[in-house]
Design a protein around this motif. Sequence first.
Motif, mmCIF file in Angstrom:
data_model
loop_
_atom_site.group_PDB
_atom_site.id
_atom_site.type_symbol
_atom_site.label_atom_id
_atom_site.label_comp_id
_atom_site.label_asym_id
_atom_site.label_seq_id
_atom_site.Cartn_x
_atom_site.Cartn_y
_atom_site.Cartn_z
ATOM 1 N N LEU A 68 0.824 -1.205 0.000
ATOM 2 C CA LEU A 68 0.000 0.000 0.000
ATOM 3 C C LEU A 68 0.861 1.258 0.000
ATOM 4 C CD1 LEU A 68 -2.973 -0.663 2.466
ATOM 5 C CD2 LEU A 68 -3.043 -0.475 -0.024
ATOM 6 N N THR A 69 1.864 1.272 0.853
ATOM 7 C CA THR A 69 2.702 2.467 0.943
ATOM 8 C C THR A 69 3.548 2.656 -0.314
ATOM 9 O OG1 THR A 69 4.407 1.221 2.146
ATOM 10 C CG2 THR A 69 2.786 2.419 3.454
ATOM 11 N N ALA A 70 3.929 1.553 -0.939
ATOM 12 C CA ALA A 70 4.708 1.657 -2.174
ATOM 13 C C ALA A 70 3.877 2.251 -3.309
ATOM 14 C CB ALA A 70 5.241 0.286 -2.581
ATOM 15 N N ALA A 71 2.584 1.927 -3.327
ATOM 16 C CA ALA A 71 1.708 2.413 -4.398
ATOM 17 C C ALA A 71 1.190 3.817 -4.147
ATOM 18 C CB ALA A 71 0.529 1.450 -4.563
ATOM 19 N N ALA A 72 1.168 4.254 -2.892
ATOM 20 C CA ALA A 72 0.559 5.541 -2.547
ATOM 21 C C ALA A 72 1.414 6.721 -2.996
ATOM 22 C CB ALA A 72 0.338 5.614 -1.048
ATOM 23 N N GLU A 73 0.745 7.831 -3.264
ATOM 24 C CA GLU A 73 1.460 9.068 -3.567
ATOM 25 C C GLU A 73 2.235 9.541 -2.339
ATOM 26 O OE1 GLU A 73 -0.971 12.134 -5.335
ATOM 27 O OE2 GLU A 73 -2.207 10.635 -6.368
ATOM 28 N N ARG A 74 1.659 9.329 -1.165
ATOM 29 C CA ARG A 74 2.340 9.633 0.084
ATOM 30 C C ARG A 74 1.766 8.718 1.166
ATOM 31 N NH1 ARG A 74 -0.535 15.290 -0.136
ATOM 32 N NH2 ARG A 74 -2.612 14.695 0.547
ATOM 33 N N TYR A 75 2.549 8.528 2.197
ATOM 34 C CA TYR A 75 2.087 7.699 3.308
ATOM 35 C C TYR A 75 2.709 8.223 4.593
ATOM 36 C CZ TYR A 75 6.662 5.324 3.223
ATOM 37 O OH TYR A 75 8.003 5.049 3.272
ATOM 38 N N GLY A 76 2.186 7.737 5.703
ATOM 39 C CA GLY A 76 2.719 8.211 6.977
ATOM 40 C C GLY A 76 1.842 7.795 8.126
ATOM 41 N N VAL A 90 10.984 11.779 11.241
ATOM 42 C CA VAL A 90 9.564 11.650 11.539
ATOM 43 C C VAL A 90 9.207 12.396 12.819
ATOM 44 C CG1 VAL A 90 9.512 9.365 10.466
ATOM 45 C CG2 VAL A 90 9.799 9.556 12.944
ATOM 46 N N ALA A 91 7.922 12.644 12.973
ATOM 47 C CA ALA A 91 7.366 13.197 14.208
ATOM 48 C C ALA A 91 6.509 12.134 14.862
ATOM 49 C CB ALA A 91 6.524 14.435 13.915
ATOM 50 N N THR A 92 6.408 12.195 16.174
ATOM 51 C CA THR A 92 5.479 11.341 16.900
ATOM 52 C C THR A 92 5.106 12.052 18.195
ATOM 53 O OG1 THR A 92 5.051 9.068 17.673
ATOM 54 C CG2 THR A 92 7.207 10.022 18.221
ATOM 55 N N HIS A 93 4.172 11.502 18.913
ATOM 56 C CA HIS A 93 3.732 12.118 20.164
ATOM 57 C C HIS A 93 4.921 12.272 21.104
ATOM 58 C CE1 HIS A 93 1.630 12.573 24.009
ATOM 59 N NE2 HIS A 93 0.552 12.900 23.316
ATOM 60 N N VAL A 103 6.065 16.423 10.364
ATOM 61 C CA VAL A 103 7.277 16.424 9.547
ATOM 62 C C VAL A 103 6.946 15.859 8.170
ATOM 63 C CG1 VAL A 103 9.558 15.374 9.236
ATOM 64 C CG2 VAL A 103 8.888 16.236 11.484
ATOM 65 N N VAL A 104 7.448 16.510 7.139
ATOM 66 C CA VAL A 104 7.314 16.023 5.770
ATOM 67 C C VAL A 104 8.701 15.667 5.269
ATOM 68 C CG1 VAL A 104 6.515 16.524 3.434
ATOM 69 C CG2 VAL A 104 5.332 17.550 5.401
ATOM 70 N N ASP A 105 8.903 14.401 4.940
ATOM 71 C CA ASP A 105 10.183 13.931 4.417
ATOM 72 C C ASP A 105 9.909 13.145 3.150
ATOM 73 O OD1 ASP A 105 12.647 12.853 3.841
ATOM 74 O OD2 ASP A 105 13.062 12.155 5.873
ATOM 75 N N GLY A 106 9.965 13.846 2.018
ATOM 76 C CA GLY A 106 9.627 13.206 0.750
ATOM 77 C C GLY A 106 8.168 12.799 0.729
ATOM 78 N N ARG A 107 7.922 11.515 0.472
ATOM 79 C CA ARG A 107 6.540 11.017 0.443
ATOM 80 C C ARG A 107 6.000 10.719 1.838
ATOM 81 N NH1 ARG A 107 4.929 6.296 -1.733
ATOM 82 N NH2 ARG A 107 6.909 5.267 -1.327
ATOM 83 N N VAL A 108 6.842 10.819 2.840
ATOM 84 C CA VAL A 108 6.443 10.432 4.196
ATOM 85 C C VAL A 108 6.003 11.650 4.995
ATOM 86 C CG1 VAL A 108 7.190 9.373 6.350
ATOM 87 C CG2 VAL A 108 7.986 8.450 4.165
ATOM 88 N N TRP A 109 4.757 11.601 5.498
ATOM 89 C CA TRP A 109 4.188 12.653 6.337
ATOM 90 C C TRP A 109 3.844 12.031 7.690
ATOM 91 C CZ3 TRP A 109 1.864 17.579 4.420
ATOM 92 C CH2 TRP A 109 2.201 17.855 3.088
#
Length: 323
Positions: free
Chosen positions: A102-110, A130-133, A156-162
């Motif tokens: 799913l994450t490979a096919a998505a425009e972005r994931y996170g 990345v950000a987390t609590h 945090v936005v790092d490429g496709r990862v939000w």
Amino acid sequence: MHRIAFIVYPGFELLDATGPAAVFNGANRALSLKGRPAFYRVELVSAGGGATESSCGIAVETRAIDAFDPEGAGTVLVVGAEREWLLPAVACPALAAALPGLTAAAERYGSVCSGGFVLAALGLLDGRRVATHWDASGPFARTFPQVEVDADALYVVDGRVWTSAGVTTGIDMALAMVAHDLDPSIAGEVAQRLVLYARRPGFQSQFSAVLRAQTKGDSPFAELIGWIQTNLGAPLDVPSLASRVGQTERTFHRRFLAATGLTPARFVETARLDAARMLLSRGLPLKTVAAEVGLSPTARFSEVFERRYGVSPRLFRDMQAGH
């Protein structure tokens, strides 16, 4: 349409999903009022499908993850939960089998909040920032040393990862997605519709100086702190503040430091710079911002800002305005 899949599981934090979902629905509504077609389609996805109960007891209807077509997936977000519910999700075979595809096919994931643990356990956040609590940042960093954890940022936005820090910060991240996908003005309309105080940029700290002070319920300076926040353009030197609370300068300095962990001067400067960053992110002129936060003239404002953040306010504004 841009499909957004929220990955949920038993015991998930309801607001991690419904907060951002309300933003995307609000964007569709704003588009409709302009005579434009809807852009987002939100779907809730779980390991087995069907009714999935959140931590607060409210159940939502979901689609089974193996029945979710990864083709055309726009955004895939794993929501968070408390530890006792998160650990079974991390170990869930169905999620482990489907999420890489799913994450490979998505425009972005996170992820929202601690949902990043599920992705990190599958190696899907390796080499990413990345950000987390805030409460999970330490365990996250220790468990996944190959992931760079920003323990302070709202999102945090790092490429496709939000990734977002958790709970209400998922709303901030969703608004940033809307601004990126559509237009900052649409995001602004959604924020206004949701009666948000402000659209918070990702760089803003999870704990502002004001919030840190307010969490101490027995603080003798709670009223003064609120007054400072709404009067940043006023004289906020130690003599003025001490006089306002009816204390000698020496006593005020000592008690304020004990109550907040910051000297009065440091607290005021931090409050002013926090407000300045928010105003700069809206693209306001430096002179206007400096006057608004009590750091005039512009040269003084620039000096204080650059000393604290290592970048000029002009460059900061150019990088942040519209995002």
